[in-house]
Design a protein around this motif. Structure first.
Motif, mmCIF file in Angstrom:
data_model
loop_
_atom_site.group_PDB
_atom_site.id
_atom_site.type_symbol
_atom_site.label_atom_id
_atom_site.label_comp_id
_atom_site.label_asym_id
_atom_site.label_seq_id
_atom_site.Cartn_x
_atom_site.Cartn_y
_atom_site.Cartn_z
ATOM 1 N N ASN A 18 0.817 -1.232 0.000
ATOM 2 C CA ASN A 18 0.000 0.000 0.000
ATOM 3 C C ASN A 18 0.847 1.276 0.000
ATOM 4 O OD1 ASN A 18 -2.357 -1.627 0.188
ATOM 5 N ND2 ASN A 18 -2.099 -1.733 2.420
ATOM 6 N N LYS A 19 2.041 1.187 -0.559
ATOM 7 C CA LYS A 19 2.905 2.368 -0.643
ATOM 8 C C LYS A 19 2.999 2.890 -2.081
ATOM 9 C CE LYS A 19 3.967 2.337 3.731
ATOM 10 N NZ LYS A 19 3.473 3.384 4.640
ATOM 11 N N GLY A 20 2.013 2.590 -2.888
ATOM 12 C CA GLY A 20 1.980 3.103 -4.253
ATOM 13 C C GLY A 20 3.134 2.592 -5.093
ATOM 14 N N GLU A 21 3.830 3.493 -5.770
ATOM 15 C CA GLU A 21 4.912 3.129 -6.678
ATOM 16 C C GLU A 21 6.260 2.999 -5.973
ATOM 17 O OE1 GLU A 21 4.957 6.027 -9.773
ATOM 18 O OE2 GLU A 21 3.069 5.366 -10.656
ATOM 19 N N LEU A 22 6.285 3.224 -4.678
ATOM 20 C CA LEU A 22 7.540 3.095 -3.931
ATOM 21 C C LEU A 22 8.045 1.665 -4.032
ATOM 22 C CD1 LEU A 22 9.474 4.731 -2.065
ATOM 23 C CD2 LEU A 22 8.246 3.713 -0.138
ATOM 24 N N GLN A 23 9.332 1.513 -4.383
ATOM 25 C CA GLN A 23 9.922 0.198 -4.597
ATOM 26 C C GLN A 23 11.007 -0.071 -3.558
ATOM 27 O OE1 GLN A 23 9.372 -2.425 -6.263
ATOM 28 N NE2 GLN A 23 7.907 -1.826 -7.863
ATOM 29 N N GLY A 24 11.416 -1.319 -3.475
ATOM 30 C CA GLY A 24 12.459 -1.692 -2.526
ATOM 31 C C GLY A 24 13.286 -2.852 -3.034
ATOM 32 N N ALA A 25 14.411 -3.084 -2.379
ATOM 33 C CA ALA A 25 15.290 -4.194 -2.727
ATOM 34 C C ALA A 25 16.051 -4.625 -1.483
ATOM 35 C CB ALA A 25 16.264 -3.787 -3.833
ATOM 36 N N LEU A 26 16.482 -5.878 -1.483
ATOM 37 C CA LEU A 26 17.296 -6.385 -0.382
ATOM 38 C C LEU A 26 18.256 -7.441 -0.889
ATOM 39 C CD1 LEU A 26 16.322 -7.019 3.250
ATOM 40 C CD2 LEU A 26 17.496 -8.849 2.034
ATOM 41 N N VAL A 27 19.495 -7.381 -0.404
ATOM 42 C CA VAL A 27 20.514 -8.378 -0.739
ATOM 43 C C VAL A 27 21.123 -8.876 0.562
ATOM 44 C CG1 VAL A 27 22.685 -8.845 -1.928
ATOM 45 C CG2 VAL A 27 21.047 -7.234 -2.913
ATOM 46 N N ALA A 28 21.268 -10.192 0.702
ATOM 47 C CA ALA A 28 21.897 -10.776 1.888
ATOM 48 C C ALA A 28 23.039 -11.690 1.464
ATOM 49 C CB ALA A 28 20.878 -11.551 2.709
ATOM 50 N N ILE A 29 24.166 -11.567 2.155
ATOM 51 C CA ILE A 29 25.378 -12.329 1.834
ATOM 52 C C ILE A 29 25.949 -12.929 3.114
ATOM 53 C CG2 ILE A 29 27.767 -12.157 0.997
ATOM 54 C CD1 ILE A 29 26.886 -9.926 -0.845
ATOM 55 N N LEU A 41 12.184 -5.364 -13.280
ATOM 56 C CA LEU A 41 13.450 -4.666 -13.071
ATOM 57 C C LEU A 41 14.056 -5.100 -11.741
ATOM 58 C CD1 LEU A 41 15.557 -2.450 -13.730
ATOM 59 C CD2 LEU A 41 14.059 -0.834 -12.539
ATOM 60 N N ASN A 42 15.258 -5.636 -11.788
ATOM 61 C CA ASN A 42 15.926 -6.091 -10.567
ATOM 62 C C ASN A 42 16.691 -4.926 -9.948
ATOM 63 O OD1 ASN A 42 17.186 -7.411 -8.499
ATOM 64 N ND2 ASN A 42 18.247 -8.902 -9.773
ATOM 65 N N ARG A 43 16.072 -4.266 -8.992
ATOM 66 C CA ARG A 43 16.682 -3.084 -8.375
ATOM 67 C C ARG A 43 17.870 -3.448 -7.498
ATOM 68 N NH1 ARG A 43 11.657 -3.539 -9.120
ATOM 69 N NH2 ARG A 43 10.491 -1.954 -10.256
ATOM 70 N N ALA A 44 17.971 -4.700 -7.082
ATOM 71 C CA ALA A 44 19.134 -5.137 -6.313
ATOM 72 C C ALA A 44 20.392 -5.141 -7.170
ATOM 73 C CB ALA A 44 18.894 -6.530 -5.744
ATOM 74 N N ASP A 45 20.199 -5.175 -8.480
ATOM 75 C CA ASP A 45 21.322 -5.188 -9.411
ATOM 76 C C ASP A 45 21.314 -3.952 -10.305
ATOM 77 O OD1 ASP A 45 23.629 -6.440 -10.529
ATOM 78 O OD2 ASP A 45 22.438 -7.170 -12.212
ATOM 79 N N GLY A 47 28.498 9.554 -1.304
ATOM 80 C CA GLY A 47 27.823 8.574 -2.152
ATOM 81 C C GLY A 47 27.203 9.141 -3.396
ATOM 82 N N SER A 48 27.900 10.073 -4.066
ATOM 83 C CA SER A 48 27.335 10.681 -5.273
ATOM 84 C C SER A 48 27.469 9.779 -6.494
ATOM 85 C CB SER A 48 28.017 12.023 -5.554
ATOM 86 O OG SER A 48 29.409 11.853 -5.750
ATOM 87 N N SER A 49 28.429 8.849 -6.487
ATOM 88 C CA SER A 49 28.583 7.912 -7.606
ATOM 89 C C SER A 49 27.674 6.709 -7.386
ATOM 90 C CB SER A 49 30.039 7.446 -7.723
ATOM 91 O OG SER A 49 30.865 8.489 -8.166
ATOM 92 N N GLU A 50 26.961 6.317 -8.433
ATOM 93 C CA GLU A 50 25.984 5.238 -8.297
ATOM 94 C C GLU A 50 26.663 3.878 -8.142
ATOM 95 O OE1 GLU A 50 23.478 5.557 -11.743
ATOM 96 O OE2 GLU A 50 22.120 6.965 -10.747
ATOM 97 N N VAL A 51 26.128 3.073 -7.243
ATOM 98 C CA VAL A 51 26.556 1.682 -7.074
ATOM 99 C C VAL A 51 25.308 0.823 -6.933
ATOM 100 C CG1 VAL A 51 28.711 2.370 -5.945
ATOM 101 C CG2 VAL A 51 26.726 1.779 -4.552
ATOM 102 N N LYS A 52 25.472 -0.477 -7.077
ATOM 103 C CA LYS A 52 24.344 -1.396 -6.965
ATOM 104 C C LYS A 52 24.218 -1.898 -5.526
ATOM 105 C CE LYS A 52 25.188 -3.051 -11.679
ATOM 106 N NZ LYS A 52 25.584 -4.214 -12.498
ATOM 107 N N PRO A 53 23.009 -2.150 -5.060
ATOM 108 C CA PRO A 53 22.851 -2.735 -3.717
ATOM 109 C C PRO A 53 23.673 -4.004 -3.517
ATOM 110 C CG PRO A 53 20.739 -1.957 -4.510
ATOM 111 C CD PRO A 53 21.703 -1.784 -5.656
ATOM 112 N N VAL A 54 23.775 -4.824 -4.548
ATOM 113 C CA VAL A 54 24.546 -6.059 -4.409
ATOM 114 C C VAL A 54 26.034 -5.754 -4.224
ATOM 115 C CG1 VAL A 54 24.896 -6.406 -6.905
ATOM 116 C CG2 VAL A 54 24.891 -8.367 -5.368
ATOM 117 N N GLU A 55 26.529 -4.669 -4.839
ATOM 118 C CA GLU A 55 27.922 -4.260 -4.636
ATOM 119 C C GLU A 55 28.133 -3.749 -3.220
ATOM 120 O OE1 GLU A 55 29.900 -1.997 -8.020
ATOM 121 O OE2 GLU A 55 27.788 -1.713 -8.484
#
Length: 673
Positions: free
Chosen positions: A318-329, A350-354, A454-462
């Protein structure tokens, strides 16, 4: 010689009657075509069989599509009445023709010309096999010509029993069942050899129209019964079964197995990542990975994957278009344990974790590791006040500044941006980049002042890889995802193994880890509202109101969560906190699977009590003390002399002294008693 031969042939051709000339040319073309088709290899089949993805306990956790795992069957294991039923239903002249039914072709041509479009095909067993193995099912003249050539090629290269066996193992029997063996198991829970005449006839009817003749098509019972009766009558007329057997089969009550419950597979994003990973690392064709019926054994954990899925979907419901991702290692192995790339795969693949996003303050550990490696300590001080670095004027969150010198110990839980940028520039952006790269960041980083924030983009998995290197005390273990890949026969196509490299000292990473625990423990920490059962280290992050982050770890598990909008919409102050909620839910659920331990202090690290006011070794009279960790040789050596016995104590000081004295006195009295 060649010219002379051509000249002789041309001379004799000219003497022939035009009719025989046409016959000769046509025969030559047909002969040449047959020769080419006989010599040329058959193309690779395009029929796809779902590849199965297994977790770290060898349990199915994902599939490349919803089709069932195939059960191959040999022709000599198929009962004669099942063979006869299929040929009666689909191709009664199978053993007499060379791939085409002349009567069927004439009938199909007539119907197609009458309708002025392709509405019917000849559909011999060989043609159906050619279409299912190599072609799409669209109806066009080009596809029909291609199908005809492949049909001829199959007949030239294979014996009739070989064609029939391939047919039984590759035809669609509906509801995800490819092949007779799979269909027998799906509909009757039987092996093919145990099928009755009535059951065999029912299965033989399905390939003609799987949706119409499926045993699960309860609305079509009359149509299905009529088709069964037709096939049984034709079998009896041809002497394949007796009239009595046909009658008994018509009257037989068939027990159809219930449709299997829809298997809940929640690793769709992880599956896509694994296919991409295997394609790039092992140079395997994605088509083979998706449709080759492979078995892909991964490092995913089903319990953690379930927990991650729930953490993301329930938090963002119920958060509309708000998206999320999670990576566990798992930092001790580098194994990927869970990956969620969005709150609902059916809505967006779209895999936002990557996918790269700005990490904000979650990137700061790279800055602080570089600083520690270049001689700074937890007691290094920089003034927290509005500061410009050339044309770059960063701000603290909420424009809150301490307006005094603060230590690194204070700056990390406060997430003070001025402190981070100052430290970043003091030791050069290039050193920050080097620290980030060796920890696990692969994305390009710009050597600019804002990189510290953190101005340069990185992936959550990174980012998860970066924190995993810290959790393992500087041992870099590249992300390990696939244990092995086998084909349907068990042959190993690819196998991977864990690798590791010490990229940072245990001492520096341990000191930084202890500083990162203040994010949770300190009264000013940005994650102080998260209360985990064991001590955790981590960092929050926001980036220009576009992204919310939470990255944290124990020695046994690292998790990075992200929230934001795909289209760059700003997140609110309340929404950015949801990254912490996702992380907190997941980590709490992980205790059912993971035994989270304590961070072990390396031998070359010193733990000392520090006076918070002076930064010197605390005396028993220092009112405010912190336990601090230092790489051996960098700890303070001077004692605090500002706080002595005659110094006016803080309110409540004497009460504490009396309590300690009273407790000690009781202990001594108890010993004498």
């Amino acid at each position: 010689m060649i010219k002379k031969t051509i000249s002789i042939i041309t001379h004799h051709m000219q003497k022939l009657h035009p009719f025989w000339r046409i016959i000769l040319i046509t025969s030559s073309l047909i002969g040449a075509t047959l020769l080419v088709l006989r010599i040329a290899p058959l193309p690779e089949p395009t029929l796809q069989t779902a590849s199965i993805i297994y977790d770290d306990k060898d349990q199915v956790i994902a599939k490349t599509d919803r089709r069932m795992e195939r059960i191959p069957v040999k022709l000599n294991k198929i009962p004669k009445h099942v063979l006869d039923a299929t040929l009666t239903s689909e191709d009664r002249s199978f053993y007499k023709h060379w791939g085409f039914s002349i009567r069927g072709i004439i009938r199909a041509l007539y119907e197609n010309i009458k309708a002025r479009r392709i509405v019917q095909g000849a559909s011999t067993v060989t043609q159906q096999l050619a279409r299912n193995l190599y072609l799409s099912h669209n109806r066009s003249w080009f596809r029909k010509i291609h199908e005809a050539l492949l049909t001829i090629q199959l007949e030239l290269k294979l014996q009739k029993p070989e064609i029939l066996e391939k047919y039984f193992n590759n035809i669609n029997y509906g509801n995800g069942a490819i092949g007779l063996g799979t269909a027998a198991k799906l509909y009757f829970n039987k092996e093919v050899k145990d099928l009755s005449i009535a059951e065999g006839v029912m299965l033989s009817c399905i390939p003609r129209n799987p949706s119409l003749y499926s045993p699960y098509a309860f609305n079509n019972r009359s149509v299905i019964s009529a088709r069964h009766a037709f096939v049984l009558n034709k079998m009896a007329e041809a002497g394949k079964i007796t009239a009595q057997q046909a009658l008994q089969a018509k009257r037989s009550y068939l027990t159809i197995k219930k449709p299997p419950a829809k298997q809940v597979l929640h690793a769709n994003y992880a599956r896509d990542y694994i296919i991409k990973y295997a394609s790039e690392k092992f140079n395997l064709d994605p088509r083979l990975l998706y449709g080759g019926g492979l078995k892909i054994y991964t490092t995913l954990n089903n319990n953690l994957q379930t927990a991650a899925d729930y953490a993301v979907s329930s938090t963002l419901e119920n958060k509309g278009e708000l998206q999320g991702a999670l990576v566990a290692i798992d930092p001790q192995t580098g194994c990927l344990k869970a990956m969620i790339g969005g709150k609902k795969y059916e809505d967006s693949q779209l895999n936002r974790a990557d996918s790269p996003r700005q990490p904000g303050s979650a990137f700061k550990p790279a800055v602080y590791l570089s600083a520690l490696e270049n001689g700074e300590t937890a007691l290094t001080k920089i003034k927290s006040t509005r500061t410009c670095f050339g044309n770059y004027c960063p701000r603290n969150y909420g424009n809150i500044y301490q307006e005094r010198e603060i230590t690194m110990h204070e700056a990390i839980p406060l997430s003070d941006n001025i402190f981070a940028v100052s430290m970043h520039l003091r030791h050069s952006p290039e050193k920050t980049i080097a620290a980030a790269k060796k920890l696990g960041i692969h994305s390009p980083l710009k050597a600019v002042p804002s990189l510290a924030l953190g101005s340069s983009e990185v992936k959550p998995v990174e980012l998860a890889e970066m924190y995993a290197t810290l959790a393992s005390q500087g041992i870099r273990r590249p992300l390990f995802v696939i244990r092995k890949i086998t084909d349907s026969t068990g042959k190993i196509l690819a196998e991977d193994k864990e690798t590791e490299q010490q990229v940072a000292t245990p001492e520096h990473t341990f000191v930084l880890t202890q500083l990162l625990t203040n994010t949770f423990e300190s009264s000013t920490g940005t994650a102080r509202d998260i209360k985990q059962p064991t001590i955790m280290a981590g960092k929050t992050g926001t980036s220009n109101s576009k992204d919310g982050w939470m990255a944290g770890f124990s020695p046994q598990l690292v998790a990075t969560s992200w929230i934001g909008y795909d289209k760059g919409k700003d997140i609110s102050t309340q929404e950015e906190k949801l990254a912490k909620s996702i992380w907190d839910k997941f980590m709490r659920a992980s205790y059912r699977t993971i035994n989270h331990g304590e961070f072990k202090m390396p031998n070359k690290v010193r733990s000392v009590q520090i006076c918070r006011e002076t930064g010197k070794l605390a005396s028993s009279f220092c009112p405010h003390q912190d336990k601090e960790y230092f790489v051996s040789g960098t700890e303070p050596t001077k004692n605090c002399t500002n706080h002595k016995f005659n110094t006016t104590p803080e309110p409540g000081f004497w009460e504490d002294v009396k309590d300690k004295f009273r407790k000690k006195w009781y202990d001594i009295s108890d010993w004498f008693r």
